[in-house]
Design an enzyme around this catalytic site. Structure first.
Site, PDB file in Angstrom:
ATOM      1  N   HIS A 265       1.049  -1.179   0.066  1.00  0.00           N
ATOM      2  CA  HIS A 265      -0.220   0.229  -0.049  1.00  0.00           C
ATOM      3  C   HIS A 265       0.838   1.462  -0.090  1.00  0.00           C
ATOM      4  CE1 HIS A 265      -3.446  -2.618   0.816  1.00  0.00           C
ATOM      5  NE2 HIS A 265      -2.792  -3.032   1.767  1.00  0.00           N
TER       6      HIS A 265
ATOM      7  N   SER B 261       4.617 -17.394  -0.012  1.00  0.00           N
ATOM      8  CA  SER B 261       5.990 -17.381   0.340  1.00  0.00           C
ATOM      9  C   SER B 261       6.237 -18.226   1.213  1.00  0.00           C
ATOM     10  CB  SER B 261       6.792 -16.086   0.718  1.00  0.00           C
ATOM     11  OG  SER B 261       6.138 -15.596   1.382  1.00  0.00           O
TER      12      SER B 261
END
Length: 1110
Positions: free
Chosen positions: A538, A795
């Site tokens: 963001h 991940s």
């Protein structure tokens, strides 16, 4: 006719397009046209008088405030009082908040102007200037003649349309009773007035232009336009004339410029609309009442005023309702906005009587007239980049909340980190109710740095539900201490003072180890399930990086320039034996007890039950998943907008990491650099093994490989310390093609997810191009590819059947171009062999010889990395043969590595590196010390051998192939620490640092001493106003070279407030540029942020401000 949903543009600096309610009225004023005899010569003479009095206004809103955002823009104004130096323009140009402005006359004379008045409701305001400052222009003030306006009047709009210095647009007034345009649901809107309309087609930059007749008189003020057509909207001048008269009277009373200008403005906090008689009859208007109104109203009256909305908590709340028809005020029939406003302004603080009809029933109501200025804020709190002030009447009307509530005009860092958006209203903070700004300041003063407390807020978008978040008080000095800014009408500036006393907890500095109390952080509020979107990026609103866009709202000066990276110089830390409650650093640099297993804490009943539940729920998991789950962690990373260095491209990151060391005094976890990209950030770690989240500190960023090591304090885990484990690393043997591995990671709800996969390529060479704003990118790496995974955002780690970690499954960031579009961020995941991480971990545990770093109160030596600062790429031997490589070398390289069958070539050398003038693009590296080189790891091993040999020169004996010839070279290497950038300077709203590695990797630095690198800029700052954007080096200031930050600071220390500065820059493409810029120390002081190794915190130091020097 204007249909539902058509957009209107406010022509001012922050004008925006928005949807507006359909205008169903097509009534035409029947006042006859009186200027039909005007000739071209009449217009020529009129314009000759008017044009010299019209000015181009260049305004910079230094802070977001009320309905406006921080910005830089162009607009128009015109002189209405020459002797006193008064310029009329729009309210949204004058701004309700801090503004710095200049006026440029037609002969290009420039003078500073200062706001003297902005109307709380209507779109007009006044700037003040010194008339004596205009020395070379003859001009006259433009008279105001609101009575001249009529339908059919031929007009000219003279102003700075679309950024042009002078533009003259013709038109004819078509309406005088148009509804006030609605620009934005959460921004400024005019109301309780008519507007005029003409098809003059004005655009951005023409806000504040005079609308003149053929005699050079201003009949209206240009304000807005309709984006989908050529319609323009003009504000009538009756209330402008009244305000100007009050200013002149104040001037005469004081015998000069008054300290304050008091213009009485009254309000009932009610919005009225003018409805036709047919509509009012449908709303219940009695025929007898209509007859009376028609008889006493002016000829041609077409309707009456009807209540549209009432602001909660105002004088008319629960007394007037939407749909009420206004008949009388103080026994006077009121059908026009002008009459209504005159009565309110003349009775401020007094009581008036209203007669209304509601559904055919006549009601008489007594109401107090409120002072409109009393509900228009003139001060704000600035804390951690946030701007907070009482809710204004404008926004209270937009949002339907009470005036005076605590309103967030700009979220800044602390609040945006917690998820509090702009336009929010703070209801509770740290468990205490907040009804006014003083309550918030009082609570804030009781909190200490690093404290994490609940905050409750409500948003107008979801007004019926209060939202609760956790706010973390800044632990580092990312921002200046909280300040209160108050408007000073006598100077036009907003003066700042400390909001909190110096001896309060918030301003008291605490050592790093004492900042976060044990148990302060509660269970993380992860809610999503399923595989984690490991990268959630963001960005902030106010700071800009490198790609240049154009903003044209009132011709905003802003090219949204890209910030590129920022590097905070290397953190130089002292070595030494430090003792503390946790233990001592031994004289050899090793850490006692680090290789011992952590002692188990006594668990209470609840903790044991929690552990039993986790065991039960994991019985269906594979052995690898069960073994690795206690080692997995989730990172949440926040980067302060005030210091987004090194080209970091976002402010908020998520990602999965793994604990690689866990002892009593220190814990270490590793994660990819697409999650922890820089060291100047706030890291929160959540553990899969135990429901707790604690802060972490970045201690090592590998300069080449895509991983970062973060330290945490195991004692902050409490009972959870016994559940967290360190993963077993298994670097050898390396992963092979066709090998089965387990991919294990975390979902956002901290649930372990795994699958079995097959390695398809254990040595795929990365090739990531430079981003448009240079930032970290993994180079000279071989990664692992799998046949199946969980997608490009998941991940974790790759393990064998027993849960031993073979590789880190990491996220990489790149920019790709799709078709003809611009570059877009793209993420992908690959495996990083664990050997690259275990080598650095071993040095940390055994005691490295590099600079020391304070971790959990103990100074520990950190490793340094010797690297060859060049970018390499592999070329197949078959291709190399075509370039002329001999069969002897082809055979030798193929024999050394029969799998890869490749040779490494130079893609480019880093600027300023030891190899820069020795190696050239296209060179093939054949051997080092006569040993063939076939992969990146061979070069890394050769660099490590130099460290083992204690080679002070650090040079590699290379055999290269260049343009058909074999050459023997001694090529220097460079030693880099893992600290990243450790220093930055903020000057005139820009973020400046020494060129970081991603910039140097481009292969170019200016010849003039390299210069300092401008990595980011802020909206509303001098660099925004004058166009000194990011992605360039500053190599000279006022003719003095600035090769590094220290020299740059020495130069800018001598610059004074308001002084024009000549700046010489060089862009990334090598293009030089010179510009001038006016320094503003009032709103944009010069300061530096630097990592303090003694406290392991980022410290802020004021270099120069308006009221202080170094």
């Amino acid at each position: 006719m204007m249909g539902e949903g058509e957009a209107f543009a406010r022509l001012g600096p922050v004008g925006t397009d928005s949807c507006m309610r359909g205008d169903l009225s097509m009534e035409i004023d029947i006042v006859p046209y009186r200027d039909s005899s005007a000739t071209a010569e009449d217009w020529r003479r009129a314009l000759a008088r008017v044009v010299p009095a019209v000015v181009v206004l260049r305004t910079t809103a230094a802070r977001a405030f009320d309905t406006e955002v921080a910005s830089a823009s162009y607009a128009t104004g015109f002189v209405v009082d020459k002797s006193r130096g008064i310029i009329l323009t729009n309210r949204h140009v004058v701004k309700p908040g801090p503004v710095v402005a200049e006026a440029m006359f037609v002969n290009r004379e420039e003078i500073p102007v200062f706001p003297v008045y902005r109307d709380p409701v209507h779109d007009f305001g006044f700037f003040l200037y010194e008339p004596e400052a205009i020395k070379f222009l003859s001009y006259e003030e433009i008279p105001l003649a609101p009575e001249v306006a009529c339908v059919g009047l031929e007009i000219r709009v003279v102003g700075n349309d679309s950024g042009e210095k002078v533009s003259i647009l013709a038109g004819t007034l078509a309406r005088l009773d148009r509804e006030a345009p609605h620009y934005k649901k959460d921004g400024y809107n005019d109301f309780n007035t008519f507007y005029m309309q003409a098809a003059s087609g004005t655009k951005g930059g023409s806000s504040g232009s005079p609308v003149i007749d053929c005699q050079g008189r201003a009949v209206a003020l240009n304000a807005g336009s309709k984006s989908s057509s050529a319609s323009a909207f003009f504000l009538p001048l009756e209330r402008v004339v009244r305000a100007l008269e009050f200013i002149r009277r104040s001037w005469d009373t004081f015998g000069g410029h008054p300290d304050t200008v008091l213009i009485p403005r009254g309000t009932l906090q009610v919005t009225f609309l003018h409805k036709g008689f047919d509509e009012t009859r449908r709303l219940g208007l009695n025929s007898e009442t209509e007859k009376v109104v028609r008889n006493v109203s002016p000829i041609g009256e077409t309707g009456m005023l009807v209540v549209d909305s009432v602001v909660p908590g105002g004088p008319a709340y629960k007394k007037l309702e939407p749909g009420d028809i206004l008949i009388y005020i103080n026994h006077e029939v009121v059908t026009q906005f002008l009459t209504l406003e005159t009565l309110l302004d003349d009775n401020v603080g007094g009581e008036i009587g209203l007669q209304i009809e509601r559904g055919g029933v006549t009601l008489t109501i007594k109401l107090m007239v409120q002072d409109l200025h009393s509900i228009t804020p003139n001060y704000f709190l600035e804390v951690s980049g946030a701007v907070i002030h009482p809710l204004s009447y404008q926004q209270a009307r937009n949002f339907r909340f009470n005036c005076g509530l605590v309103y967030v005009a700009e979220s800044g860092y602390m609040l945006s980190r917690a998820g509090v958006p702009r336009h929010s209203l703070i209801k509770k903070f740290a468990g205490e109710s907040i009804s006014k700004l003083e309550d918030l300041i009082e609570v804030l003063a009781k909190l200490s740095r690093g404290a994490r407390v609940p905050l409750e807020y409500v948003s107008y978008i979801d007004r019926h539900r209060n939202k609760s978040v956790l706010v973390t008080i800044d632990r580092h000095e990312w921002y200046a201490p909280p300040q209160i800014y108050t408007r000073n009408d006598s100077t036009g500036f907003w003066t700042a003072r400390p909001a909190i006393l110096p001896d309060t907890l918030l301003l008291a500095f605490c050592p790093h180890s004492d900042i976060i109390g044990k148990g302060l952080f509660s269970v993380s509020a992860w809610r999503d399930s399923g595989p984690v979107l490991s990268k959630c990026h963001h960005s902030d609103e106010n700071w800009e990086d490198g790609a240049v866009h154009k903003e044209n709202i009132d011709d905003q000066v802003g090219e949204v320039s890209c910030n590129d990276d920022a590097k905070i110089e290397k953190k130089r830390r002292r070595l030494g034996d430090i003792s503390c409650s946790e233990g001592k650093i031994a004289c050899n640099g090793s850490i006692p007890g680090l290789k011992e297993s952590v002692s188990r804490h006594t668990s209470n009943f609840e903790n044991e039950a929690l552990l039993d539940d986790k065991i039960l729920t994991s019985t269906n998991a594979s052995l690898a998943e069960q073994a690795i789950e206690p080692t997995l962690v989730m990172f949440e990373v926040h980067v302060p907008p005030s210091c987004m260095l090194d080209g970091v491209h976002s402010q908020h990151f998520f990602g999965t990491g793994v604990v690689i060391f866990h002892a009593e005094t220190i814990g270490l976890a590793v994660v990819d650099r697409n999650t922890v990209a820089v060291s100047f950030c706030d890291v929160i770690i959540s553990f899969a093994a135990f429901p707790v989240e604690i802060p972490g500190e970045v201690i090592f960023l590998h300069p080449v490989h895509n991983y970062a090591i973060v330290a945490y304090d195991p004692s902050a885990l409490g009972a959870g310390a016994s559940y967290v484990q360190a993963a077993k690393l298994h670097p050898e043997p390396s992963v092979r093609r066709g090998e089965s591995v387990y991919l294990v990671g975390l979902s956002r709800s901290l649930q372990t997810t795994s699958r079995k996969s097959i390695v398809t390529n254990p040595c795929a060479a990365l090739n990531i191009g430079s981003a448009d704003c240079p930032r970290y990118r993994a180079i000279n790496m071989e990664v692992i590819e799998l046949d199946t995974d969980f997608g490009s955002t998941f991940s974790g780690v790759l393990t064998d059947d027993e849960g031993r970690v073979k590789a880190l499954w990491s996220s990489f960031s790149a920019q790709l171009k799709y078709g003809c579009s611009s570059l877009e961020d793209h993420q992908f995941v690959r495996g990083i062999p664990i050997y690259a991480i275990s080598q650095v971990l071993d040095k940390i545990i055994s005691g490295a010889t590099g600079p020391s770093l304070l971790i959990n109160g103990i100074k520990r030596p950190m490793p340094v990395v010797r690297i060859l600062e060049v970018e390499l790429y592999p070329t197949l031997l078959s291709k190399a043969r075509s370039f002329g490589l001999s069969d002897t070398w082809v055979q030798a390289l193929a024999k050394k590595d029969p799998i890869r069958k490749q040779v490494l070539r130079i893609k480019g050398c880093w600027a300023g590196s030891s190899a820069e003038n020795l190696l050239e693009q296209g060179d093939m590296i054949l051997a080092i010390n006569k040993v063939p080189i076939t992969c990146f790891r061979d070069i890394e091993n050769a660099c490590q051998e130099l460290d083992q040999l204690n080679d002070s020169e650090g040079r590699l004996k290379m055999t290269i192939f260049r343009q058909g010839q074999e050459l023997e070279l001694l090529v220097g290497t460079d030693v880099r620490d893992g600290n990243g950038s450790a220093r930055m300077v903020s000057w005139c709203g820009s973020v400046i640092q020494d060129p970081h590695s991603a910039v140097r990797a481009l292969g170019f630095l200016p010849e003039e001493g390299h210069g300092v690198y401008l990595t980011r800029w802020c909206h509303g700052s001098p660099v925004h106003r004058y166009g000194l954007y990011a992605l360039q080096w500053i190599i000279e200031v006022n003719g003095k070279l600035t090769p590094d930050l220290e020299t740059f600071l020495d130069v800018v220390k001598g610059l004074e407030h308001g002084e024009f500065v000549r700046v010489r820059t060089v862009y990334l493409n090598g293009k030089p540029r010179v510009l001038t810029m006016k320094q503003d120390l009032h709103y944009w002081p010069t300061w530096e942020l630097k990592f303090d190794p003694d406290t392991a915190t980022w410290r802020r130091r004021m270099i120069k401000s308006l009221n202080s020097s170094t």
